[in-house]
Design a protein around this motif. Structure first.
Motif, PDB file in Angstrom:
ATOM      1  N   ASP A  21      -5.698  -1.650   2.347  1.00 42.25           N
ATOM      2  CA  ASP A  21      -5.669  -3.098   2.088  1.00 42.25           C
ATOM      3  C   ASP A  21      -4.427  -3.469   1.290  1.00 42.25           C
ATOM      4  OD1 ASP A  21      -8.229  -3.096   3.182  1.00 42.25           O
ATOM      5  OD2 ASP A  21      -8.991  -4.535   1.734  1.00 42.25           O
ATOM      6  N   ASP A  22      -4.189  -2.751   0.193  1.00 43.54           N
ATOM      7  CA  ASP A  22      -3.039  -3.058  -0.654  1.00 43.54           C
ATOM      8  C   ASP A  22      -1.746  -2.952   0.131  1.00 43.54           C
ATOM      9  OD1 ASP A  22      -4.489  -3.568  -2.946  1.00 43.54           O
ATOM     10  OD2 ASP A  22      -4.568  -1.465  -3.509  1.00 43.54           O
ATOM     11  N   GLY A  23      -1.653  -1.913   0.968  1.00 44.27           N
ATOM     12  CA  GLY A  23      -0.442  -1.734   1.773  1.00 44.27           C
ATOM     13  C   GLY A  23      -0.218  -2.904   2.705  1.00 44.27           C
ATOM     14  N   VAL A  24      -1.267  -3.302   3.454  1.00 44.48           N
ATOM     15  CA  VAL A  24      -1.114  -4.404   4.409  1.00 44.48           C
ATOM     16  C   VAL A  24      -0.774  -5.702   3.680  1.00 44.48           C
ATOM     17  CG1 VAL A  24      -2.333  -5.859   6.072  1.00 44.48           C
ATOM     18  CG2 VAL A  24      -2.522  -3.377   6.219  1.00 44.48           C
ATOM     19  N   PHE A  25      -1.467  -5.989   2.577  1.00 39.71           N
ATOM     20  CA  PHE A  25      -1.171  -7.228   1.841  1.00 39.71           C
ATOM     21  C   PHE A  25       0.262  -7.212   1.288  1.00 39.71           C
ATOM     22  CE2 PHE A  25      -5.769  -8.101   1.834  1.00 39.71           C
ATOM     23  CZ  PHE A  25      -5.758  -9.472   2.033  1.00 39.71           C
ATOM     24  N   ALA A  26       0.704  -6.050   0.782  1.00 41.41           N
ATOM     25  CA  ALA A  26       2.072  -5.946   0.242  1.00 41.41           C
ATOM     26  C   ALA A  26       3.098  -6.214   1.334  1.00 41.41           C
ATOM     27  CB  ALA A  26       2.303  -4.564  -0.374  1.00 41.41           C
ATOM     28  N   ILE A  27       2.872  -5.644   2.527  1.00 41.06           N
ATOM     29  CA  ILE A  27       3.834  -5.834   3.622  1.00 41.06           C
ATOM     30  C   ILE A  27       3.856  -7.289   4.075  1.00 41.06           C
ATOM     31  CG2 ILE A  27       4.446  -5.151   5.969  1.00 41.06           C
ATOM     32  CD1 ILE A  27       2.820  -2.504   5.277  1.00 41.06           C
TER      33      ILE A  27
END
Lengths: 233, 233, 233, 233
Positions: free
Chosen positions: C32-38
């Protein structure tokens, strides 16, 4: 202001901010993982089949592509071939430095601001890899392209070495780790770098042989075959 | 040098570096998450409405778009439709392998350098997915595009299987995990791969039916309906 | 095969793989954090000043830009203005759903394969946001662009709601959490969605007023002012 | 609804959702790492050698590039030089704010919804950096480009300061941390910002001297030399 500086326990008169900032090893590891994940994905992203000119060949909806158009696409894919070598080489490079950098961070039991900056600079070198790979993929017969790639490799090696040396000097290492470990890491950085110089020197004679040598060197690091003489470094 | 090699406890004469490097399971999981997150986002990024030629239709500032221009945009969006199928399929593929790879790593209680490299190669296969998806989205009637996509799927399956087999051989598994678990994982990789071969074979007759079969297979894996005969693998 | 299925303790006859796969809550949170960061970074990336045609105005090396060229660049930057509104709106949307999804995952004390797939689908919806934002930024006067954006918002809401409802049904929640918590979350999803319908309906009259309404709704969620009647949901 | 609001223990009448949402410090740190990793990689990605026009010079397969073409590529690489300065500056900026933001989060022992939103806005500012860097790299002689870059720096400083001040006000800090720590952080944000104003003011006279000043200021923050008077902030 002075009161903060004086409050330093180890007498080194660093300001309060400098002792606190950049001291989280876990966060640094997460940043490393992020950068390596992005660069790994971006390497492949630059692979693009030159297919625009095929688009008008598109077939009627319920028929498979006619053989003529198929063979054209096959040919277009074939042209991607040579540059695939450059990408494979960069994948191996990336993997090697990922394993190395992960291993280094695992041995530390704390981190400071200077180490964080050294590691950030190492990550900058990592993020330069898609640039030098794309340059090499496009200009495989140019010594200059190989030179840029080699400088990138050299930069990565030097920065990882700087991280290692600084960590030793600043006593960031896990107390149980002996000098043997530190020497083993150093050797793993220096020996490949010496071999890269040889591979680069060959590019003066033939750039393809030079690239092949680079790939073989990386492949050896990745697969790490159990050949006695190779096994030592 | 020799002293390091001799220091190895399990007698396998691996150098010190090789025992330490790439042994952090948490870092590897974080790298996996990073690559999957990027690829998941990139899949959708390639979706671009061919809207350039509509730009000059832009309306005066305080009026909603005239109906003529609206229907043109509607038409442009409609053209995205077919390739949406390819992206949906890749999303399902990505999810399936994410769940599989996450499950595998969860079962391990340690990691070594060879496993890290195998997993890196698996991630390379994952990062190829946007390439083969874009190719398929553009050339849905070309058997070659379906072949490239299927090879990507096959590669992912083989690499995940290699990870699993290596982990078993190198005893990286959680001690409590029985052979049953390992066999269950293996079956979850092999059975879909066998069905992919069938779906790919159909592309010799009709590429659309082939793609539809791929989508149905992935959808079954994702939703995992409680149908008795399907439920077993 | 049968032996695995029978080994299931809770009698639901799920296969071994299905009980183990996709059960790591921490990994899902990292994805989740990765997708939101991207997506957060990509939103801004699409901002590009149309500066190509200015390049030939470049000044001699040691002189600041002449005033004429400066004002041209100023004008070019000004054109970015309107689409900035769309990006700001998407940032607020992203933040809102990030806070919501983070809150939901925090309340769970375990995770299963179906929840992982529901969450992956939610992430797919998140990764569609740069697409619908770019469409809206380019076609702010088109009702269809607003419709696409609103459908994206609706999709995000419905998928988050599906995650919540499934988590409740499958008893993934922290045992201490009462129904009150679950109802509070649900209200936080449903009420804004009802207001979005109103904002979208306004686009039939004027698209700019509609967009302004969307921005105000998101801004209210973000800032969460201590206005009594608003504070309740 | 009312029952939820009344259930609040500290009497502040916040709704249940607001107390729970956005309270996970670890997730926020992971989001920070993701955004910084992406922006660090993207900064370099924009570096593109203008090599298209060289492609037709490609050499026969087994010969190194002729000297004429090599020198052309050398020249093309040389043109990247000036903009490298802008990217180096942004790398230093990014590193500085990464170290700062990491340091701040490390000092907190809890997090709330408002802090999460403030931090998200800070990340939005971070993700604007590739845009303002690309603008500066292209228009190094334009005061407006330097102004946009400086506004970005100012925004980052103000948002980090807002995070710090809010964290102090909402008592999110680790109980052991004294006011001295908080003041030290604040000084580390405010003093560079004051110096940035000076560097920006110089752009009225000469943009290159202004950029050089920015680089030197960032470099000083990064290397943090042990010069007594500088060491204090």
């Amino acid at each position: 202001m002075d009161s903060d500086v004086r409050a330093d326990e180890d007498g080194s008169r660093r300001s309060l901010y400098r002792r606190v900032a950049g001291s989280n090893l876990g966060r640094l590891a997460a940043l490393d993982d992020g950068v390596f994940a992005i660069v790994l994905t971006l390497l492949v992203l630059d692979l693009r089949v030159p297919v625009e000119e095929l688009a008008h060949h598109e077939q009627p909806l319920w028929q498979p592509g006619a053989f003529a158009a198929e063979s054209e696409l096959w040919h277009a894919l074939g042209e991607v071939g040579p540059s695939l070598l450059a990408y494979l080489m960069s994948f191996l490079t990336l993997g090697m430095f990922y394993v190395g950098a992960q291993g280094l961070l695992d041995q530390l039991d704390r981190c400071d601001r200077h180490f964080t900056w050294l590691n950030l600079t190492f990550l900058l070198g990592v993020s330069l890899l898609p640039f030098s790979t794309a340059l090499l993929a496009k200009f495989m017969t140019f010594r200059l392209a190989i030179a840029v790639y080699w400088i990138n490799l050299l930069l990565l090696g030097l920065l990882l070495l700087a991280c290692l040396r600084y960590a030793r000097k600043a006593r960031l290492f896990d107390a149980e780790r002996t000098d043997a470990f530190q020497r083993a890491f150093e050797r793993r950085i220096i020996i490949p770098q010496c071999l890269y110089v040889v591979a680069f020197a060959v590019s003066a004679i033939n750039t393809y042989v030079s690239i092949a040598l680079f790939v073989l060197l990386q492949l050896n690091s990745a697969i790490a075959p159990n050949i006695r003489p190779l096994n030592r470094f």
